[in-house]
Design a protein around this motif. Sequence first.
Motif, mmCIF file in Angstrom:
data_model
loop_
_atom_site.group_PDB
_atom_site.id
_atom_site.type_symbol
_atom_site.label_atom_id
_atom_site.label_comp_id
_atom_site.label_asym_id
_atom_site.label_seq_id
_atom_site.Cartn_x
_atom_site.Cartn_y
_atom_site.Cartn_z
ATOM 1 N N VAL A 185 0.824 -1.211 0.000
ATOM 2 C CA VAL A 185 0.000 0.000 0.000
ATOM 3 C C VAL A 185 0.861 1.265 0.000
ATOM 4 O O VAL A 185 0.640 2.160 -0.821
ATOM 5 C CB VAL A 185 -0.997 -0.026 1.185
ATOM 6 C CG1 VAL A 185 -1.724 1.301 1.303
ATOM 7 C CG2 VAL A 185 -1.978 -1.167 1.017
ATOM 8 N N PRO A 186 1.856 1.393 0.874
ATOM 9 C CA PRO A 186 2.683 2.609 0.818
ATOM 10 C C PRO A 186 3.425 2.766 -0.512
ATOM 11 O O PRO A 186 3.560 3.886 -1.017
ATOM 12 C CB PRO A 186 3.675 2.418 1.970
ATOM 13 C CG PRO A 186 3.031 1.457 2.897
ATOM 14 C CD PRO A 186 2.188 0.582 2.045
ATOM 15 N N ILE A 187 3.889 1.681 -1.083
ATOM 16 C CA ILE A 187 4.588 1.758 -2.373
ATOM 17 C C ILE A 187 3.633 2.201 -3.466
ATOM 18 O O ILE A 187 3.979 3.048 -4.301
ATOM 19 C CB ILE A 187 5.268 0.422 -2.715
ATOM 20 C CG1 ILE A 187 6.458 0.204 -1.788
ATOM 21 C CG2 ILE A 187 5.702 0.386 -4.173
ATOM 22 C CD1 ILE A 187 7.139 -1.139 -1.944
ATOM 23 N N ILE A 188 2.428 1.672 -3.469
ATOM 24 C CA ILE A 188 1.430 2.059 -4.479
ATOM 25 C C ILE A 188 1.073 3.531 -4.330
ATOM 26 O O ILE A 188 0.995 4.272 -5.323
ATOM 27 C CB ILE A 188 0.177 1.163 -4.378
ATOM 28 C CG1 ILE A 188 0.516 -0.253 -4.835
ATOM 29 C CG2 ILE A 188 -0.972 1.738 -5.202
ATOM 30 C CD1 ILE A 188 -0.581 -1.270 -4.578
ATOM 31 N N ILE A 189 0.883 3.991 -3.108
ATOM 32 C CA ILE A 189 0.564 5.404 -2.879
ATOM 33 C C ILE A 189 1.736 6.285 -3.321
ATOM 34 O O ILE A 189 1.535 7.297 -4.002
ATOM 35 C CB ILE A 189 0.218 5.651 -1.393
ATOM 36 C CG1 ILE A 189 -1.113 4.984 -1.052
ATOM 37 C CG2 ILE A 189 0.162 7.156 -1.092
ATOM 38 C CD1 ILE A 189 -1.455 5.010 0.411
ATOM 39 N N SER A 192 1.960 6.307 -7.187
ATOM 40 C CA SER A 192 0.839 6.898 -7.916
ATOM 41 C C SER A 192 0.606 8.366 -7.566
ATOM 42 O O SER A 192 -0.005 9.090 -8.349
ATOM 43 C CB SER A 192 -0.440 6.101 -7.666
ATOM 44 O OG SER A 192 -0.756 6.121 -6.288
ATOM 45 N N VAL A 193 1.076 8.825 -6.407
ATOM 46 C CA VAL A 193 0.814 10.203 -6.005
ATOM 47 C C VAL A 193 2.113 10.999 -5.836
ATOM 48 O O VAL A 193 2.311 12.023 -6.489
ATOM 49 C CB VAL A 193 0.011 10.244 -4.677
ATOM 50 C CG1 VAL A 193 -0.192 11.679 -4.227
ATOM 51 C CG2 VAL A 193 -1.328 9.549 -4.835
ATOM 52 N N PRO A 230 4.890 11.086 -9.163
ATOM 53 C CA PRO A 230 4.547 11.986 -10.274
ATOM 54 C C PRO A 230 4.603 13.466 -9.890
ATOM 55 O O PRO A 230 5.102 14.284 -10.668
ATOM 56 C CB PRO A 230 3.118 11.576 -10.646
ATOM 57 C CG PRO A 230 2.987 10.184 -10.163
ATOM 58 C CD PRO A 230 3.840 10.098 -8.946
ATOM 59 N N LEU A 231 4.102 13.809 -8.700
ATOM 60 C CA LEU A 231 4.174 15.204 -8.268
ATOM 61 C C LEU A 231 5.623 15.662 -8.125
ATOM 62 O O LEU A 231 5.975 16.777 -8.522
ATOM 63 C CB LEU A 231 3.455 15.380 -6.930
ATOM 64 C CG LEU A 231 1.940 15.418 -6.977
ATOM 65 C CD1 LEU A 231 1.364 15.432 -5.576
ATOM 66 C CD2 LEU A 231 1.460 16.616 -7.766
ATOM 67 N N TRP A 232 6.438 14.817 -7.584
ATOM 68 C CA TRP A 232 7.856 15.109 -7.413
ATOM 69 C C TRP A 232 8.508 15.380 -8.764
ATOM 70 O O TRP A 232 9.232 16.375 -8.946
ATOM 71 C CB TRP A 232 8.505 13.924 -6.715
ATOM 72 C CG TRP A 232 9.917 14.101 -6.284
ATOM 73 C CD1 TRP A 232 10.727 15.170 -6.479
ATOM 74 C CD2 TRP A 232 10.691 13.147 -5.568
ATOM 75 N NE1 TRP A 232 11.964 14.946 -5.937
ATOM 76 C CE2 TRP A 232 11.968 13.702 -5.374
ATOM 77 C CE3 TRP A 232 10.445 11.870 -5.084
ATOM 78 C CZ2 TRP A 232 12.979 13.023 -4.716
ATOM 79 C CZ3 TRP A 232 11.453 11.209 -4.428
ATOM 80 C CH2 TRP A 232 12.696 11.774 -4.245
ATOM 81 N N LEU A 233 8.242 14.515 -9.735
ATOM 82 C CA LEU A 233 8.819 14.699 -11.071
ATOM 83 C C LEU A 233 8.308 15.964 -11.744
ATOM 84 O O LEU A 233 9.082 16.714 -12.357
ATOM 85 C CB LEU A 233 8.521 13.478 -11.942
ATOM 86 C CG LEU A 233 9.283 12.208 -11.575
ATOM 87 C CD1 LEU A 233 8.757 11.033 -12.378
ATOM 88 C CD2 LEU A 233 10.762 12.398 -11.801
ATOM 89 N N ILE A 234 7.013 16.225 -11.645
ATOM 90 C CA ILE A 234 6.431 17.417 -12.269
ATOM 91 C C ILE A 234 7.055 18.680 -11.677
ATOM 92 O O ILE A 234 7.486 19.575 -12.409
ATOM 93 C CB ILE A 234 4.898 17.426 -12.093
ATOM 94 C CG1 ILE A 234 4.270 16.349 -12.974
ATOM 95 C CG2 ILE A 234 4.316 18.796 -12.435
ATOM 96 C CD1 ILE A 234 2.803 16.090 -12.677
#
Length: 77
Positions: free
Chosen positions: A9-13, A16-17, A20-24
């Motif tokens: 669960v922590p890896i999926i979160i 997925s969240v 991507p925000l970090w990269l953007i």
Amino acid sequence: MFDAEMLDVPIIIFMSVVAPLWLILHYRSKKQVSQGLSEHEHRQLVELAHKAEKMAQRVETLEALLDQESPEWRRKV
């Protein structure tokens, strides 16, 4: 002991969240740095340079006046 499913669960979160925000945000900041100054920042920089030139002229004028009025002032400083 340690259950590998606990990390799912922590890896999926994260993937997925957070990732991507970090990269953007990372690449947005890189883009802004590479673009240089904005038009507003450039205008401010030119204005500051102009004020610095005026200030330098005033200092030269004040030093010239002090040289005439009190030639020994430089030794006192």
